[in-house]
Scaffold this motif. Structure first.
Motif, mmCIF file in Angstrom:
data_model
loop_
_atom_site.group_PDB
_atom_site.id
_atom_site.type_symbol
_atom_site.label_atom_id
_atom_site.label_comp_id
_atom_site.label_asym_id
_atom_site.label_seq_id
_atom_site.Cartn_x
_atom_site.Cartn_y
_atom_site.Cartn_z
ATOM 1 N N VAL A 190 0.854 -1.185 0.000
ATOM 2 C CA VAL A 190 0.000 0.000 0.000
ATOM 3 C C VAL A 190 0.888 1.233 0.000
ATOM 4 C CG1 VAL A 190 -1.776 1.326 1.203
ATOM 5 C CG2 VAL A 190 -1.835 -1.162 1.271
ATOM 6 N N GLY A 236 -6.665 -5.266 -4.540
ATOM 7 C CA GLY A 236 -5.905 -4.474 -3.591
ATOM 8 C C GLY A 236 -5.274 -5.301 -2.495
ATOM 9 N N THR A 281 -2.243 -1.789 -3.496
ATOM 10 C CA THR A 281 -3.100 -0.614 -3.537
ATOM 11 C C THR A 281 -2.219 0.603 -3.699
ATOM 12 O OG1 THR A 281 -4.781 -1.644 -2.125
ATOM 13 C CG2 THR A 281 -4.813 0.766 -2.299
ATOM 14 N N TYR A 329 -2.396 4.411 -4.262
ATOM 15 C CA TYR A 329 -3.331 5.524 -4.162
ATOM 16 C C TYR A 329 -2.522 6.803 -4.021
ATOM 17 C CZ TYR A 329 -7.650 7.936 -2.699
ATOM 18 O OH TYR A 329 -8.745 8.762 -2.635
ATOM 19 N N ILE A 357 -5.292 -2.097 -7.224
ATOM 20 C CA ILE A 357 -6.073 -0.863 -7.282
ATOM 21 C C ILE A 357 -5.119 0.285 -7.552
ATOM 22 C CG2 ILE A 357 -7.569 0.735 -6.023
ATOM 23 C CD1 ILE A 357 -8.545 -1.633 -4.367
#
Length: 504
Positions: free
Chosen positions: A333, A495, A356, A358, A394
């Motif tokens: 992440v 994710g 993930t 982001y 993701i």
């Protein structure tokens, strides 16, 4: 003439009153009011100065008062320092005859620098109190600070008075090489969870050596500091899954300012640099935050960097910056990066599964994922991107387009996204972004649907059944356990997190 005489007398009286430096005051009666009854200064490391904390003192009476003394109970021996309405008093410890006008207030600012030996040995708290007046009129405000012991690693002074340095990218920077037989710290190439570590400058891993971070290790980097893994040296981060939000088994890298104000501020320290020619790196259960570049990985031609169950947050430039690297990433992440959460440039070979990526940086010029086979100014300027594969991932954020390709025709550019949720909202007729009709590069892409993270602004990327990422993964790519050890179902969620109830 009489009018001139009256004006003359009035001017003299006005001048006299404006030059007056004393006030008609009464002694404090012990009825001061305070903005708080205890000033808690956040945890600090021994001998590192704290932030400055504020106390406001109110005179609610209709009379101007004089406070005979404002002082620290421990007097000149106190490890706290104060300023009172901009005055420094006696070494910041004692202030005599402080005037406070009717219905007015004054500010006291407090800070501390203390050693672990100053603290209470049972709870490591260092305490004192601010005293206002004495005797029957005595009023008090408590001061409390937690002092944390640590292992301090820093460059030594050379005989000529200069600071020890190491070479990074052809430049001499403040730094030192970790020593496995250090006279004070013992084996500095093994970081355990007995005490936290505070690093000043760059801690270098010597050639042909391995640095190991055991589960639960805590490493705090001062400004302009980092970790440098030299040629033929290796990095082993052996964290483990934790059972609480305290991340008790994770290895944590972060800045050395422990105050809550600094919890999410990017760019507090430099980077972890895996240098050109370094080798055999494994990273598992690492939480890294507040750097300039989280992981800077260069020219890993010989071996693949294994990164698993890792979280990287709040980096002012990049979460991961990979330059002609080889990375296999699982359950990763990354969020809040000034330029890109993941940037793979100058070619390389990459495989990411259940990640993930982001980015909610405030600028619109950021990306969650950036891929390129070029590097301006390098010789040659392009290198083959032999593979960049994203499975069950993701790629999302607050910008219009969170996925960016920078291709040169002078080198290979091989990439593929399989079963991914992707943010790419603008109209773009480029053949590189044909998400629905280019099976060579894109398969089963969910475009611009909300993953409904629990709280992305607080780096909580759990999802539930309402997410567009729920049960949209391909079982062929599934990693059995998610980033926190939950078993994945079939089909798995996209994710790093498998859906469960949101954390409390």
């Amino acid at each position: 003439m009489r009018h001139f005489f009256v004006l003359f007398i009035f001017g003299i009286l006005l001048a006299a009153s404006s030059c007056r430096t004393d006030f008609d005051t009464t002694a404090s009666s012990g009825n001061l009011k305070f903005s708080k009854d205890t000033v808690y200064l956040d945890t600090v490391f021994k001998n590192i100065g704290s932030s400055t904390y504020q106390l406001k003192v109110y005179n609610t009476s209709k009379k101007d008062i004089s406070i005979p003394v404002i002082q620290l109970k421990k007097g000149l021996n106190s490890k706290y320092r104060m300023t009172v309405d901009g005055m420094s008093g006696n070494n910041g410890k004692i202030f005599n005859n402080v005037t406070l006008l009717a219905k007015d207030s004054l500010y006291i600012f407090v800070e501390t620098t203390a050693d672990i030996t100053d603290a209470n040995p049972t709870d490591f708290l260092y305490t004192d109190e601010i005293q206002f007046d004495s005797g029957a009129n005595l009023q008090k405000v408590a001061l409390v600070t937690l002092i944390q012991d640590a292992v301090f690693l820093y460059p030594q002074q050379n005989p000529d008075g200069t600071k020890e340095k190491i070479q990074i990218d052809g430049k001499a920077v403040d730094g030192f090489y970790l020593n496995e037989t250090d006279a004070v710290n013992g084996n500095e190439l093994i970081f355990n969870n007995t005490k936290p570590y505070v690093i000043y400058g760059y801690a270098g891993v010597p050639q042909n050596k391995t640095v190991t971070f055991e589960a639960g290790a805590r490493v705090y980097f001062h400004a302009n500091s980092g970790l440098f893994v030299d040629k033929n040296a290796s990095l082993k981060i052996n964290g483990a899954a934790s059972t609480s939000s305290k991340l008790e088994n994770e290895v944590v890298f972060r800045g050395d300012r422990l105050e809550s104000l600094y919890a999410d501020i990017p760019g507090q320290w430099d980077a972890v640099i895996l240098a050109d020619g370094s080798t055999n790196h494994t990273i598992n259960h690492l939480t890294l935050k507040n750097a300039t570049i989280g992981l800077s990985i260069r020219n890993q031609d010989a071996t693949t960097v294994q990164i698993k169950n890792t979280q990287i947050y709040n980096c002012s430039q990049y979460g991961i910056l990979a330059q002609n690297a080889r990375i296999n990433g699982e359950n990763i992440v990354i969020n809040y990066s000034g330029l890109a959460s993941l940037s793979c440039i100058y070619g390389g070979d990459y495989n990411f599964t259940h990640a993930t990526f982001y980015n909610n940086w405030s600028s619109s010029q950021h990306f969650a994922v950036h891929l390129s086979n070029r590097l301006a100014g390098a010789t040659p300027e392009t290198k083959d991107l032999t593979k960049a594969t994203f499975n069950n991932c993701i790629i999302y954020g607050t910008s219009t387009n969170e996925f960016n390709l920078d291709k040169s025709a002078n080198a290979q550019f091989v990439y593929q996204l399989n079963n991914c949720l992707l943010k790419f909202s603008s109209t773009n007729n480029s053949p590189d972004y044909q998400f629905k009709n280019d099976p060579v590069h894109y398969n089963q892409i969910i475009l611009n649907e909300n993953p409904k993270f629990y709280n992305a602004s607080k780096n909580k990327f759990n999802i539930d059944k309402t997410s567009a990422a729920f049960a949209k993964g391909n079982q062929a790519y599934a990693i059995p356990l998610d980033i926190i050890g939950n078993a994945r179902t079939s089909p798995p969620d996209l994710g790093a997190y498998q859906s469960k109830d949101f954390p409390k």
